[in-house]
Scaffold this motif. Structure first.
Motif, PDB file in Angstrom:
ATOM      1  N   ALA A 116       5.390  11.884  -8.570  1.00 45.28           N
ATOM      2  CA  ALA A 116       5.543  11.314  -7.355  1.00 45.28           C
ATOM      3  C   ALA A 116       5.184   9.886  -7.100  1.00 45.28           C
ATOM      4  O   ALA A 116       5.582   9.014  -6.627  1.00 45.28           O
ATOM      5  CB  ALA A 116       5.015  12.379  -6.376  1.00 45.28           C
ATOM      6  N   ALA A 117       3.746   9.867  -7.432  1.00 49.81           N
ATOM      7  CA  ALA A 117       2.824   8.506  -7.371  1.00 49.81           C
ATOM      8  C   ALA A 117       3.799   7.512  -8.007  1.00 49.81           C
ATOM      9  O   ALA A 117       4.030   6.292  -7.507  1.00 49.81           O
ATOM     10  CB  ALA A 117       1.550   8.616  -7.713  1.00 49.81           C
ATOM     11  N   GLU A 118       4.255   7.754  -9.201  1.00 52.99           N
ATOM     12  CA  GLU A 118       5.062   6.686  -9.799  1.00 52.99           C
ATOM     13  C   GLU A 118       6.432   6.317  -9.172  1.00 52.99           C
ATOM     14  O   GLU A 118       6.712   5.156  -9.074  1.00 52.99           O
ATOM     15  CB  GLU A 118       5.433   7.177 -11.408  1.00 52.99           C
ATOM     16  N   ALA A 119       7.118   7.415  -8.576  1.00 57.39           N
ATOM     17  CA  ALA A 119       8.160   7.109  -7.818  1.00 57.39           C
ATOM     18  C   ALA A 119       7.666   6.302  -6.676  1.00 57.39           C
ATOM     19  O   ALA A 119       8.734   5.311  -6.223  1.00 57.39           O
ATOM     20  CB  ALA A 119       8.776   8.554  -7.459  1.00 57.39           C
ATOM     21  N   TRP A 120       6.890   6.650  -5.880  1.00 60.20           N
ATOM     22  CA  TRP A 120       6.355   5.737  -4.711  1.00 60.20           C
ATOM     23  C   TRP A 120       6.056   4.189  -5.202  1.00 60.20           C
ATOM     24  O   TRP A 120       6.482   3.438  -4.408  1.00 60.20           O
ATOM     25  CB  TRP A 120       5.130   6.352  -3.944  1.00 60.20           C
ATOM     26  N   LEU A 121       5.144   4.195  -6.417  1.00 64.20           N
ATOM     27  CA  LEU A 121       4.866   2.714  -6.823  1.00 64.20           C
ATOM     28  C   LEU A 121       6.230   1.872  -7.224  1.00 64.20           C
ATOM     29  O   LEU A 121       6.138   0.754  -7.030  1.00 64.20           O
ATOM     30  CB  LEU A 121       4.092   2.710  -7.940  1.00 64.20           C
ATOM     31  N   GLU A 122       7.139   2.617  -7.795  1.00 63.10           N
ATOM     32  CA  GLU A 122       8.286   2.109  -8.054  1.00 63.10           C
ATOM     33  C   GLU A 122       9.316   1.541  -6.691  1.00 63.10           C
ATOM     34  O   GLU A 122       9.604   0.299  -6.625  1.00 63.10           O
ATOM     35  CB  GLU A 122       9.495   2.741  -8.604  1.00 63.10           C
ATOM     36  N   LEU A 152       0.980  -1.124   0.052  1.00 58.24           N
ATOM     37  CA  LEU A 152      -0.044   0.079   0.050  1.00 58.24           C
ATOM     38  C   LEU A 152       0.930   1.335  -0.073  1.00 58.24           C
ATOM     39  O   LEU A 152       1.816   1.270   0.787  1.00 58.24           O
ATOM     40  CB  LEU A 152      -0.929  -0.022   1.277  1.00 58.24           C
ATOM     41  N   VAL A 153       0.412   2.048  -0.744  1.00 57.82           N
ATOM     42  CA  VAL A 153       1.404   3.426  -0.934  1.00 57.82           C
ATOM     43  C   VAL A 153       0.553   4.516  -0.437  1.00 57.82           C
ATOM     44  O   VAL A 153      -0.491   4.984  -0.794  1.00 57.82           O
ATOM     45  CB  VAL A 153       1.621   3.657  -2.578  1.00 57.82           C
ATOM     46  N   GLN A 154       1.174   5.180   0.681  1.00 60.33           N
ATOM     47  CA  GLN A 154       0.416   6.382   1.652  1.00 60.33           C
ATOM     48  C   GLN A 154       1.304   7.534   0.987  1.00 60.33           C
ATOM     49  O   GLN A 154       2.514   7.665   1.493  1.00 60.33           O
ATOM     50  CB  GLN A 154       0.745   6.107   2.892  1.00 60.33           C
ATOM     51  N   ALA A 159       2.302  -0.584 -14.370  1.00 59.18           N
ATOM     52  CA  ALA A 159       1.812  -2.175 -14.360  1.00 59.18           C
ATOM     53  C   ALA A 159       2.185  -3.135 -15.302  1.00 59.18           C
ATOM     54  O   ALA A 159       2.769  -4.343 -15.120  1.00 59.18           O
ATOM     55  CB  ALA A 159       0.186  -2.117 -14.169  1.00 59.18           C
ATOM     56  N   MET A 160       2.442  -2.443 -16.504  1.00 57.75           N
ATOM     57  CA  MET A 160       2.878  -3.462 -17.630  1.00 57.75           C
ATOM     58  C   MET A 160       4.344  -3.499 -17.513  1.00 57.75           C
ATOM     59  O   MET A 160       4.930  -4.646 -17.875  1.00 57.75           O
ATOM     60  CB  MET A 160       2.690  -2.718 -19.010  1.00 57.75           C
ATOM     61  N   ARG A 161       5.035  -2.347 -17.093  1.00 53.90           N
ATOM     62  CA  ARG A 161       6.546  -2.442 -17.148  1.00 53.90           C
ATOM     63  C   ARG A 161       7.016  -3.572 -16.034  1.00 53.90           C
ATOM     64  O   ARG A 161       7.854  -4.346 -16.386  1.00 53.90           O
ATOM     65  CB  ARG A 161       6.967  -1.300 -16.643  1.00 53.90           C
ATOM     66  N   HIS A 162       6.158  -4.003 -14.985  1.00 54.91           N
ATOM     67  CA  HIS A 162       6.655  -4.703 -14.003  1.00 54.91           C
ATOM     68  C   HIS A 162       5.564  -5.870 -13.995  1.00 54.91           C
ATOM     69  O   HIS A 162       5.959  -6.754 -12.828  1.00 54.91           O
ATOM     70  CB  HIS A 162       6.587  -4.003 -12.574  1.00 54.91           C
ATOM     71  N   ASN A 174       8.410  -9.945  -3.832  1.00 54.42           N
ATOM     72  CA  ASN A 174       8.235  -8.880  -4.550  1.00 54.42           C
ATOM     73  C   ASN A 174       6.539  -8.834  -4.507  1.00 54.42           C
ATOM     74  O   ASN A 174       5.626  -9.977  -4.811  1.00 54.42           O
ATOM     75  CB  ASN A 174       8.381  -8.873  -6.012  1.00 54.42           C
ATOM     76  N   PRO A 175       5.931  -7.562  -4.310  1.00 56.56           N
ATOM     77  CA  PRO A 175       4.696  -7.493  -4.546  1.00 56.56           C
ATOM     78  C   PRO A 175       3.955  -7.993  -5.626  1.00 56.56           C
ATOM     79  O   PRO A 175       4.436  -7.655  -6.747  1.00 56.56           O
ATOM     80  CB  PRO A 175       4.206  -6.113  -4.030  1.00 56.56           C
ATOM     81  N   LYS A 176       2.633  -8.717  -5.840  1.00 54.65           N
ATOM     82  CA  LYS A 176       1.806  -8.859  -6.848  1.00 54.65           C
ATOM     83  C   LYS A 176       0.747  -7.907  -7.033  1.00 54.65           C
ATOM     84  O   LYS A 176       0.051  -7.838  -8.132  1.00 54.65           O
ATOM     85  CB  LYS A 176       1.606 -10.337  -6.854  1.00 54.65           C
ATOM     86  N   LEU A 177       0.510  -7.074  -6.087  1.00 53.59           N
ATOM     87  CA  LEU A 177      -0.521  -6.248  -6.077  1.00 53.59           C
ATOM     88  C   LEU A 177      -0.086  -5.101  -5.328  1.00 53.59           C
ATOM     89  O   LEU A 177       0.371  -5.151  -4.150  1.00 53.59           O
ATOM     90  CB  LEU A 177      -1.791  -6.770  -5.233  1.00 53.59           C
ATOM     91  N   LEU A 178      -0.255  -3.710  -5.921  1.00 55.70           N
ATOM     92  CA  LEU A 178      -0.139  -2.258  -5.439  1.00 55.70           C
ATOM     93  C   LEU A 178      -1.340  -1.957  -5.018  1.00 55.70           C
ATOM     94  O   LEU A 178      -2.264  -2.177  -5.834  1.00 55.70           O
ATOM     95  CB  LEU A 178       0.891  -1.590  -6.295  1.00 55.70           C
ATOM     96  N   MET A 179      -1.259  -0.841  -4.343  1.00 49.48           N
ATOM     97  CA  MET A 179      -2.603   0.013  -3.878  1.00 49.48           C
ATOM     98  C   MET A 179      -2.102   1.451  -3.767  1.00 49.48           C
ATOM     99  O   MET A 179      -1.278   1.800  -3.002  1.00 49.48           O
ATOM    100  CB  MET A 179      -3.239  -0.375  -2.866  1.00 49.48           C
TER     101      MET A 179
END
Length: 331
Positions: free
Chosen positions: A52-58, A37-39, A117-120, A69-74
């Protein structure tokens, strides 16, 4: 039960039954779902928010050493814009219907998530963003995106946040938003989230204020088979201390589902919407198995989805309801 680290992430290795005797041995690798989960706290500039959101997801895709490694992000509620009813129109983007490829639009925010999502090769519960519908109305809309960058599910917030707490907060989403009119549960058949699990979970979507209405979550579980409920949210410093943990734990117990509550972070300068933070992962027994602080960070957890069946066998509320006296029904 989560370990919070100073560099902005927290982790909980396994979400399992809280009391001795509830679990049946160690979790099977075939039932474990690693996720993150990304806060985060959005600002005023849309492009900056996307970056910023992309950096936190990365960052979320780089878990602590020794964990999968996570299979699901939020992401949280309204992650691409300030949470301000008067400004939703300025940030609203079109959101197509499920089945659409998002890689090249029409939503710049969701296109960014789809490309990541596609990249990872990962699925993303893409929080919620202000949506400008084809009818011209504005909605608070959550989405789920698969590893091919395709929109799997779309939920428009059903219950709008119109509150006036004396000495606390006053907010009226209905001044700009229209409420949705349907329940949203993504069927796990065929493993659309690419979990790799033998029995992929049905995923229900709620948004923030929706969590206060138990009928919605109960219908998701009783009639649509949800085993996992995701709730991007932005409780504030008035309602959060009183009700955040209480409501998330209550809905997990009501439905005997895992509950993912991803919050926005609290502004460090005290300006803007005073989000409570404290993103949570709650298991079907009602135990908080991972929790964030108030600032920006990533919360990792690994769910043992076998706990859903264990909880439902141990305390079989679904079989014990008195349908001769009461029942829930969809319109």
């Amino acid at each position: 039960m989560a370990e919070t680290h100073g560099d902005g992430w927290a982790t909980m290795l396994e979400a399992t039954a809280p009391e001795a005797g509830m679990a049946e041995g160690q979790p099977s690798p075939g039932t474990l779902l690693p996720l993150a989960l990304v806060q985060l706290q959005p600002g005023a500039d849309p492009a900056t928010n996307r970056r910023a959101a992309e950096a936190w997801l990365e960052r979320a895709l780089q878990p602590p050493a020794g964990t999968p490694n996570p299979k699901l992000l939020m992401l949280p509620e309204i992650w691409n814009a300030p949470y301000a009813a008067a400004r939703f129109a300025d940030y609203a983007e079109p959101v197509p219907e499920p089945g659409s490829l998002l890689l090249d639009g029409p939503s710049a925010s969701l296109a960014m998530v789809a490309r990541l999502a596609m990249r990872h090769g990962v699925s993303v519960i893409a929080g919620s963003i202000p949506e400008r519908g084809s009818d011209g109305r504005l909605y608070n809309t959550a989405t789920v995106i698969d590893p091919d960058g395709r929109l799997l599910a779309k939920h428009r917030k059903v219950h709008l946040f119109d509150v006036d707490v004396p000495g606390g907060i006053r907010f009226r989403e209905s001044d700009s938003l229209t409420g949705g009119n349907r329940l949203t549960v993504l069927d796990g058949a065929g493993d659309p989230l690419a979990t790799g699990l033998a029995q992929p979970p049905n995923l229900g979507l709620l948004i923030c204020y929706d969590i206060r209405f138990p009928e919605l979550a109960l219908l998701m579980q009783q009639q649509l088979g949800a085993a996992l409920i995701a709730c991007p949210a932005a409780f504030n410093t008035t309602t959060g201390p009183r009700h955040w943990h209480l409501l998330m734990r209550a809905r997990a117990v009501d439905t005997q589902c895992f509950l993912l509550a991803c919050s926005s972070a609290r502004p460090e300068d005290g300006e803007g919407y005073p989000s409570y933070g404290h993103s949570l992962v709650v298991d079907p027994w009602g135990t908080v198995v991972a929790e964030a602080g108030s600032g920006e960070q990533v919360l990792h957890a690994q769910l043992d989805l076998e706990q859903v069946a264990l909880a439902r066998r141990a305390i079989p509320t679904s079989q014990q309801r008195r349908h001769d006296l009461y029942q829930l029904s969809q319109v």
